[in-house]
Scaffold this motif. Structure first.
Motif, PDB file in Angstrom:
ATOM      1  N   ARG A 547       0.852  -1.190   0.000  1.00  0.00           N
ATOM      2  CA  ARG A 547       0.000   0.000   0.000  1.00  0.00           C
ATOM      3  C   ARG A 547       0.888   1.240   0.000  1.00  0.00           C
ATOM      4  N   LEU A 548       0.659   2.092  -0.970  1.00  0.00           N
ATOM      5  CA  LEU A 548       1.468   3.298  -1.139  1.00  0.00           C
ATOM      6  C   LEU A 548       0.908   4.431  -0.289  1.00  0.00           C
ATOM      7  N   GLY A 549       1.811   5.152   0.388  1.00  0.00           N
ATOM      8  CA  GLY A 549       1.374   6.286   1.186  1.00  0.00           C
ATOM      9  C   GLY A 549       0.719   7.359   0.326  1.00  0.00           C
ATOM     10  N   THR A 550      -0.312   7.996   0.880  1.00  0.00           N
ATOM     11  CA  THR A 550      -1.056   9.003   0.113  1.00  0.00           C
ATOM     12  C   THR A 550      -0.178  10.183  -0.259  1.00  0.00           C
ATOM     13  N   SER A 551       0.730  10.579   0.634  1.00  0.00           N
ATOM     14  CA  SER A 551       1.590  11.726   0.327  1.00  0.00           C
ATOM     15  C   SER A 551       2.523  11.411  -0.828  1.00  0.00           C
ATOM     16  N   ILE A 552       3.125  10.227  -0.817  1.00  0.00           N
ATOM     17  CA  ILE A 552       4.025   9.839  -1.918  1.00  0.00           C
ATOM     18  C   ILE A 552       3.245   9.712  -3.213  1.00  0.00           C
ATOM     19  N   LEU A 553       2.076   9.121  -3.133  1.00  0.00           N
ATOM     20  CA  LEU A 553       1.263   8.940  -4.332  1.00  0.00           C
ATOM     21  C   LEU A 553       0.904  10.269  -4.963  1.00  0.00           C
ATOM     22  N   ASN A 554       0.473  11.224  -4.171  1.00  0.00           N
ATOM     23  CA  ASN A 554       0.085  12.515  -4.720  1.00  0.00           C
ATOM     24  C   ASN A 554       1.274  13.299  -5.250  1.00  0.00           C
ATOM     25  N   GLN A 555       2.456  13.125  -4.654  1.00  0.00           N
ATOM     26  CA  GLN A 555       3.648  13.755  -5.204  1.00  0.00           C
ATOM     27  C   GLN A 555       3.988  13.193  -6.578  1.00  0.00           C
ATOM     28  N   VAL A 556       3.881  11.853  -6.711  1.00  0.00           N
ATOM     29  CA  VAL A 556       4.161  11.218  -8.008  1.00  0.00           C
ATOM     30  C   VAL A 556       3.160  11.691  -9.052  1.00  0.00           C
ATOM     31  N   VAL A 557       1.890  11.758  -8.695  1.00  0.00           N
ATOM     32  CA  VAL A 557       0.870  12.211  -9.639  1.00  0.00           C
ATOM     33  C   VAL A 557       1.094  13.663 -10.022  1.00  0.00           C
ATOM     34  N   GLN A 558       1.478  14.486  -9.051  1.00  0.00           N
ATOM     35  CA  GLN A 558       1.701  15.901  -9.335  1.00  0.00           C
ATOM     36  C   GLN A 558       2.864  16.090 -10.300  1.00  0.00           C
ATOM     37  N   GLU A 559       3.947  15.325 -10.105  1.00  0.00           N
ATOM     38  CA  GLU A 559       5.084  15.435 -11.020  1.00  0.00           C
ATOM     39  C   GLU A 559       4.720  14.928 -12.408  1.00  0.00           C
ATOM     40  N   ALA A 560       3.910  13.861 -12.482  1.00  0.00           N
ATOM     41  CA  ALA A 560       3.479  13.355 -13.789  1.00  0.00           C
ATOM     42  C   ALA A 560       2.613  14.380 -14.508  1.00  0.00           C
ATOM     43  N   LEU A 561       1.736  15.064 -13.776  1.00  0.00           N
ATOM     44  CA  LEU A 561       0.907  16.103 -14.383  1.00  0.00           C
ATOM     45  C   LEU A 561       1.735  17.293 -14.831  1.00  0.00           C
ATOM     46  N   ALA A 562       2.772  17.618 -14.061  1.00  0.00           N
ATOM     47  CA  ALA A 562       3.622  18.729 -14.453  1.00  0.00           C
ATOM     48  C   ALA A 562       4.439  18.400 -15.688  1.00  0.00           C
ATOM     49  N   PHE A 563       4.890  17.158 -15.773  1.00  0.00           N
ATOM     50  CA  PHE A 563       5.704  16.756 -16.923  1.00  0.00           C
ATOM     51  C   PHE A 563       4.877  16.666 -18.206  1.00  0.00           C
ATOM     52  N   LYS A 564       3.611  16.204 -18.059  1.00  0.00           N
ATOM     53  CA  LYS A 564       2.744  16.089 -19.234  1.00  0.00           C
ATOM     54  C   LYS A 564       1.304  16.339 -18.795  1.00  0.00           C
ATOM     55  N   PRO A 565       0.809  17.557 -18.957  1.00  0.00           N
ATOM     56  CA  PRO A 565      -0.566  17.854 -18.547  1.00  0.00           C
ATOM     57  C   PRO A 565      -1.577  17.134 -19.431  1.00  0.00           C
ATOM     58  N   PRO A 566      -2.802  16.950 -18.962  1.00  0.00           N
ATOM     59  CA  PRO A 566      -3.851  16.343 -19.794  1.00  0.00           C
ATOM     60  C   PRO A 566      -4.106  17.189 -21.032  1.00  0.00           C
ATOM     61  N   PRO A 567      -4.446  16.557 -22.148  1.00  0.00           N
ATOM     62  CA  PRO A 567      -4.681  17.328 -23.377  1.00  0.00           C
ATOM     63  C   PRO A 567      -5.972  18.138 -23.295  1.00  0.00           C
ATOM     64  N   ARG A 568      -5.987  19.216 -24.094  1.00  0.00           N
ATOM     65  CA  ARG A 568      -7.184  20.057 -24.174  1.00  0.00           C
ATOM     66  C   ARG A 568      -8.157  19.474 -25.193  1.00  0.00           C
TER      67      ARG A 568
END
Length: 636
Positions: A547-568
């Motif tokens: 089970r992944l910690g919520t803080s680590i998970l949200n940091q990983v998701v935030q970096e993934a969104l910063a590297f490649k945002p969802p398309p318009r």
């Protein structure tokens, strides 16, 4: 000095770049090695995290402690800080966590219902029977501590039907033809305060018949499923089959506390029954032997049919495995020679001890039974070059070198359903269904492929073999961990250091559904690298349960969104992520709360899954990503 000046200039340049990124919302094509540089991370974390997240997040993702550290709940100071800094109150977080768990349950039920309907439709179409419900029992006592009750007799007297009646459900394959059951099949049964293991065996019949007559009656062929094998080897393998079936039956009788000697009341007393009775009386007179006369459906004729078997020297009991008449008296006789389960005292740690199940699946004749025998160190299942030797799903308990217990499940070879339907074999159709059921009740699946055979494709396969990636697709849909076992590795000629690399590439290319599964190369006949299968399965099970910690998970998701945002979209809308949490394990399931799930195309969802695997691992197990629209909770 000059180096410090250069660092300041780089920091200023990066801050300007992130400011442009936040205002104009265009992706920056930084290479991943550069993103992991400490200077880059320092600038990213301190100067522009909020600016980066503002383009694809309505509110920055909250950094929440793991669930294990939240037992005492949030304090008032934590509530104020969370709501002030991130704009999401603890009440909203608690509501989203509960909604995530509900979403996971609904998704799991829908997948299970869909797969169950497919299997039931296939079974009803091919066999014409519906799946029966199975009784539940108190299963806290380990199987190896329970007494054994073996069912023996000549072929086609109803041993498997009686086995299903005693254990509940349709665990054993029941077909009106002799020689269906070959290996020992175990099932837990209970009657009042008693629990015991029932053992189904193959028919014993070579006592009074010649080898040719036995092979003819058991319908053992030397042609089907033995293409490419010399004729002499075919005949030798078929000739050994009856003796191997009887060897499995003898092993079941040796370990049993009670023996059920089953005969056919409709066929009457024959010479094979007399010789089996003499064999039991001579070698196992110290055991409790019960003579059961099966197929006595009529209460009036049952006593007359059973009276014929008094000459065997045992007291006959008229029963019917199909209708269940007489089975109550049979269970009373069984339990009269057993001890109650009150003597078994299991500690709380043993009750909570989780035993993972490993299902060994694959195409016919790839060495699944050989792998099972090599792991347990005995001839637990029959091994033969005859394709389709294994019929039932055979469960075997096994303890690794570290003391960890596993439940190994040997299955029948899986061919594609069109080939099974064209063959018209009811036994094979039921065997394939049992194999898929074994995948469903397992934790880790060992997909066995042959080293010299390429990963077959259904479109160009001329020998009616299934697509390996069809099995892989089923494993992924079931959410099971998986390891790919390349068996018969010793048959590959001229191996070098590059052989494994080339084969890895070929397997990854043709089994894209399992690109996350580890690959193990082994030779089951010699035992080479077989222990690595258990080691890899143990690693996969740990990853499935992580089970992944919520803080680590949200940091990983935030970096993934910063590297490649969802398309318009064409209308200018962009997907935004509010919160992410891991709502379940086995398999790891993550729920994303977004503004609109439709704004996240399938390509972006695969990208997010890939980023999660790159950053936090989870090798050997599928991960599920569920996307839900965020609903605001009514604080009143």
């Amino acid at each position: 000095n000059g180096w410090q000046t250069l660092q300041l200039r780089w920091q200023l340049l990066l801050r300007c770049a992130f400011s442009l990124f936040a205002r104009h919302r265009f992706p920056l094509a930084f290479p991943r090695p550069f993103l992991s540089h400490p200077l880059f991370l320092n600038v990213f974390n301190h100067s522009s995290r909020k600016k980066v997240s503002s383009c694809c997040l309505k509110n920055p993702l909250p950094i929440v402690p793991p669930a294990s550290s939240q037992e005492g709940g949030f304090s008032d100071e934590d509530n104020d800080e969370t709501e002030e800094e991130y704009g999401i109150s603890p009440l909203d977080l608690e509501f989203m966590e509960e909604e995530a768990r509900v979403a996971v349950r609904e998704y799991s039920r829908s997948i299970s219902r869909e797969l169950s309907i497919e299997d039931e439709i296939y079974t009803e179409k091919e066999v014409g029977t519906k799946k029966k419900s199975r009784r539940s029992s108190d299963g806290h006592i380990p199987d190896h501590l329970l007494p054994r009750v073996a069912i023996v007799g000549r072929p086609n007297v109803g041993k498997s039907a009686l086995f299903n009646r005693l254990v509940g459900g349709n665990k054993a394959i029941v077909v009106d033809e002799p020689g269906v059951t070959r290996d020992r099949l175990y099932g837990r049964s209970f009657w009042g305060e008693y629990q015991f293991m029932v053992v189904d065996t193959g028919g014993v019949m070579t006592v009074s018949k010649s080898q040719a007559d036995v092979m003819e009656e058991l319908a053992i062929t030397t042609t089907i499923g033995m293409d490419g094998i010399p004729l002499a080897s075919r005949e030798a393998a078929a000739a050994r089959m009856p003796s191997m079936i009887e060897k499995q039956a003898i092993a079941a009788v040796e370990e049993a506390a009670v023996i059920i000697f089953l005969v056919d009341g409709q066929a009457g007393l024959i010479a094979a029954d007399v010789e089996i009775a003499d064999w039991l009386r001579k070698n196992y007179s110290n055991k409790n032997i019960i003579l059961a006369v099966n197929k006595c459906e009529s209460p009036r004729k049952g006593l007359l049919q059973a009276s014929e078997f008094w000459s065997l020297g045992f007291s006959p009991l008229a029963i019917s495995a199909v209708s269940g008449s007489g089975t109550g008296e049979l269970l009373d006789l069984i339990c009269s020679g057993l001890k109650t389960n009150e003597a078994f005292e299991i500690s709380e740690e043993e009750k909570e001890d989780y035993i993972p199940s490993i299902a060994i699946v694959g195409r016919p004749n790839v060495g699944k039974s050989s792998i099972l025998n090599a792991l347990v160190g005995e001839d637990r299942t029959i091994v033969s070059p005859i394709s389709g030797t294994t019929r039932d799903a055979i469960d075997t308990e096994f303890a690794g070198e570290d003391g960890q217990k596993y439940s190994l499940i040997d299955t029948a070879g899986i061919r594609r359903r069109a080939a099974v339907s064209s063959s018209g074999s009811t036994t094979e159709a039921l065997s394939v269904n049992r194999a898929f059921c074994a995948i469903r009740r397992s934790d880790v699946v060992a997909l066995v492929i042959e080293a010299l055979a390429c990963v077959t494709e259904q479109s160009d396969c001329s020998v009616a073999m299934p697509k390996d990636y069809r099995i892989a697709e089923r494993i992924e849909r079931e959410g099971k961990g998986c390891i790919i076992v390349v068996n018969k590795w010793d048959t590959v000629p001229d191996k070098n250091q590059q052989t494994t690399t080339y084969y890895d590439q070929d397997v990854r290319e043709k089994l894209r559904e399992l690109d996350w599964a580890p690959i193990v190369y082994s030779t089951a006949t010699s035992g080479h690298s077989v222990d690595k299968i258990v080691g890899a399965a143990s690693m996969v099970e740990r990853e499935r349960s992580r089970r992944l910690g919520t803080s680590i998970l949200n940091q990983v998701v935030q970096e993934a969104l910063a590297f490649k945002p969802p398309p318009r979209t064409r209308g200018g809308k962009r997907g935004r992520v509010y919160y992410c949490t891991q709502a379940a394990i086995r398999p790891p399931t993550f729920v994303f709360f977004v503004n609109d799930p439709k704004l996240f195309p399938e390509t972006y969802r695969r990208y997010m899954e890939k980023q999660l695997r790159l950053d936090v691992g989870f090798p050997g197990t599928p991960i599920r990503l569920l996307w839900r629209s965020r609903r605001k909770v009514d604080k009143r």
